[in-house]
Design a protein around this motif. Structure first.
Motif, PDB file in Angstrom:
ATOM      1  N   GLU A 188      -8.567 -27.259 -16.268  1.00 12.34           N
ATOM      2  CA  GLU A 188      -9.387 -28.466 -16.329  1.00 12.34           C
ATOM      3  C   GLU A 188     -10.848 -28.064 -16.507  1.00 12.34           C
ATOM      4  OE1 GLU A 188      -6.818 -31.361 -13.406  1.00 12.34           O
ATOM      5  OE2 GLU A 188      -8.032 -29.803 -12.457  1.00 12.34           O
ATOM      6  N   ILE A 189     -11.536 -28.680 -17.489  1.00 11.70           N
ATOM      7  CA  ILE A 189     -12.935 -28.353 -17.758  1.00 11.70           C
ATOM      8  C   ILE A 189     -13.729 -29.637 -17.970  1.00 11.70           C
ATOM      9  CG2 ILE A 189     -14.558 -27.040 -19.158  1.00 11.70           C
ATOM     10  CD1 ILE A 189     -12.298 -25.314 -20.154  1.00 11.70           C
ATOM     11  N   THR A 190     -14.882 -29.698 -17.325  1.00 10.96           N
ATOM     12  CA  THR A 190     -15.863 -30.762 -17.560  1.00 10.96           C
ATOM     13  C   THR A 190     -17.123 -30.112 -18.124  1.00 10.96           C
ATOM     14  OG1 THR A 190     -15.032 -32.160 -15.777  1.00 10.96           O
ATOM     15  CG2 THR A 190     -17.306 -32.537 -16.483  1.00 10.96           C
ATOM     16  N   PHE A 191     -17.516 -30.517 -19.326  1.00 12.12           N
ATOM     17  CA  PHE A 191     -18.700 -29.967 -19.972  1.00 12.12           C
ATOM     18  C   PHE A 191     -19.915 -30.858 -19.707  1.00 12.12           C
ATOM     19  CE2 PHE A 191     -15.157 -28.232 -22.301  1.00 12.12           C
ATOM     20  CZ  PHE A 191     -15.552 -26.938 -22.600  1.00 12.12           C
ATOM     21  N   GLN A 192     -21.018 -30.222 -19.373  1.00  8.96           N
ATOM     22  CA  GLN A 192     -22.288 -30.917 -19.161  1.00  8.96           C
ATOM     23  C   GLN A 192     -22.134 -32.100 -18.203  1.00  8.96           C
ATOM     24  OE1 GLN A 192     -23.845 -31.841 -23.132  1.00  8.96           O
ATOM     25  NE2 GLN A 192     -25.503 -30.405 -22.730  1.00  8.96           N
ATOM     26  N   ALA A 193     -21.844 -31.808 -16.974  1.00 12.14           N
ATOM     27  CA  ALA A 193     -21.787 -32.856 -15.944  1.00 12.14           C
ATOM     28  C   ALA A 193     -23.198 -33.401 -15.713  1.00 12.14           C
ATOM     29  CB  ALA A 193     -21.204 -32.284 -14.661  1.00 12.14           C
ATOM     30  N   ASP A 194     -23.320 -34.349 -14.802  1.00  9.54           N
ATOM     31  CA  ASP A 194     -24.611 -35.003 -14.574  1.00  9.54           C
ATOM     32  C   ASP A 194     -25.709 -34.020 -14.187  1.00  9.54           C
ATOM     33  OD1 ASP A 194     -23.467 -37.421 -15.180  1.00  9.54           O
ATOM     34  OD2 ASP A 194     -23.148 -38.002 -13.089  1.00  9.54           O
ATOM     35  N   ASP A 195     -25.338 -32.914 -13.549  1.00  9.50           N
ATOM     36  CA  ASP A 195     -26.343 -31.914 -13.158  1.00  9.50           C
ATOM     37  C   ASP A 195     -26.567 -30.860 -14.233  1.00  9.50           C
ATOM     38  OD1 ASP A 195     -24.033 -30.455 -13.030  1.00  9.50           O
ATOM     39  OD2 ASP A 195     -24.209 -29.905 -10.918  1.00  9.50           O
TER      40      ASP A 195
END
Length: 218
Positions: free
Chosen positions: A111-118
């Motif tokens: 699972e990967i999330t790119f460019q989260a809010d931070d």
């Protein structure tokens, strides 16, 4: 006025193209001694990738372009047949592409999330949906104390308790189900992977700009 309008159209077009530019790449390598069929699924508020499933021969690598702020999962199907059903992690689409459908459990996930809010990327391995293949994910570039490789290299199928086994038509164990009341077994086998919901200590993070390499059977 006509010139200004043309300039405005050009600027808007350029902004659109930039917003859709590829932020990163994910390469998927098959180190297993047999063909697998990797698949992708975007989170509910993100677009599907241009390829949501493909065949990958033993030793092969395929690189996917990832749009900005994308988030989702990667997994691999095994034992797929001509009518396009798979022995493990089948997405039920009836074809190589999964087209927004998730894989059946048990399935090892990345699972990967790119460019989260931070501004950081977050990524992890997950066995919450069970295990079908060993897998690793490694950042290429990026920085941070948690910007490190995560690996589940054990053949969990070989150690799977009898009541959790998924067996193939030949009687061999091809998957191991996670019923969440046996999370300690999966944690002992693959301590760097999620074994139960909110097992957040295993989550890695990199400064945005990293690419990622996923390897099945590392």
């Amino acid at each position: 006025m006509a010139v200004m309008s043309a300039q405005l159209i050009f600027c808007l077009t350029l902004a659109f193209l930039v917003s859709g530019a590829h932020l990163a790449t994910v390469s998927i390598k098959n180190n297993c001694p047999y063909t697998i069929w990797p698949a992708t699924l975007a989170n509910s508020n993100r677009p599907q990738l241009s390829e949501t499933g493909f065949e990958l021969a033993s030793g092969g690598t395929k690189t996917l372009d990832i749009p900005a702020q994308w988030a989702g999962r990667f997994w691999a199907r095994t034992g797929c047949s001509g009518s396009f059903t798979c022995a493990t992690a089948d997405c039920g689409s009836g074809q190589v592409q999964c087209n927004g459908k998730s894989g059946a459990t048990p399935a090892s996930l990345v699972e990967i999330t790119f460019q989260a809010d931070d501004g950081q990327d977050y990524y992890n391995l997950s066995l919450v949906d069970g295990f079908n293949l060993p897998v690793s994910v490694a950042p290429q570039g990026g920085s941070g104390t948690r910007c490190t490789q995560a690996t589940c290299s054990n053949n969990v199928n070989a150690a799977c308790p009898e009541n959790l086994r998924l067996t193939g038509s030949d009687g061999n164990v091809i998957g191991c189900k996670n019923t969440l009341d046996n999370a300690t077994f999966f944690k002992s086998q693959c301590p760097e992977a999620y074994s139960y919901p909110q097992d957040d200590q295993v989550v890695r993070a990199c400064t945005a700009g990293a690419n990622y390499a996923i390897t099945f059977c590392p």
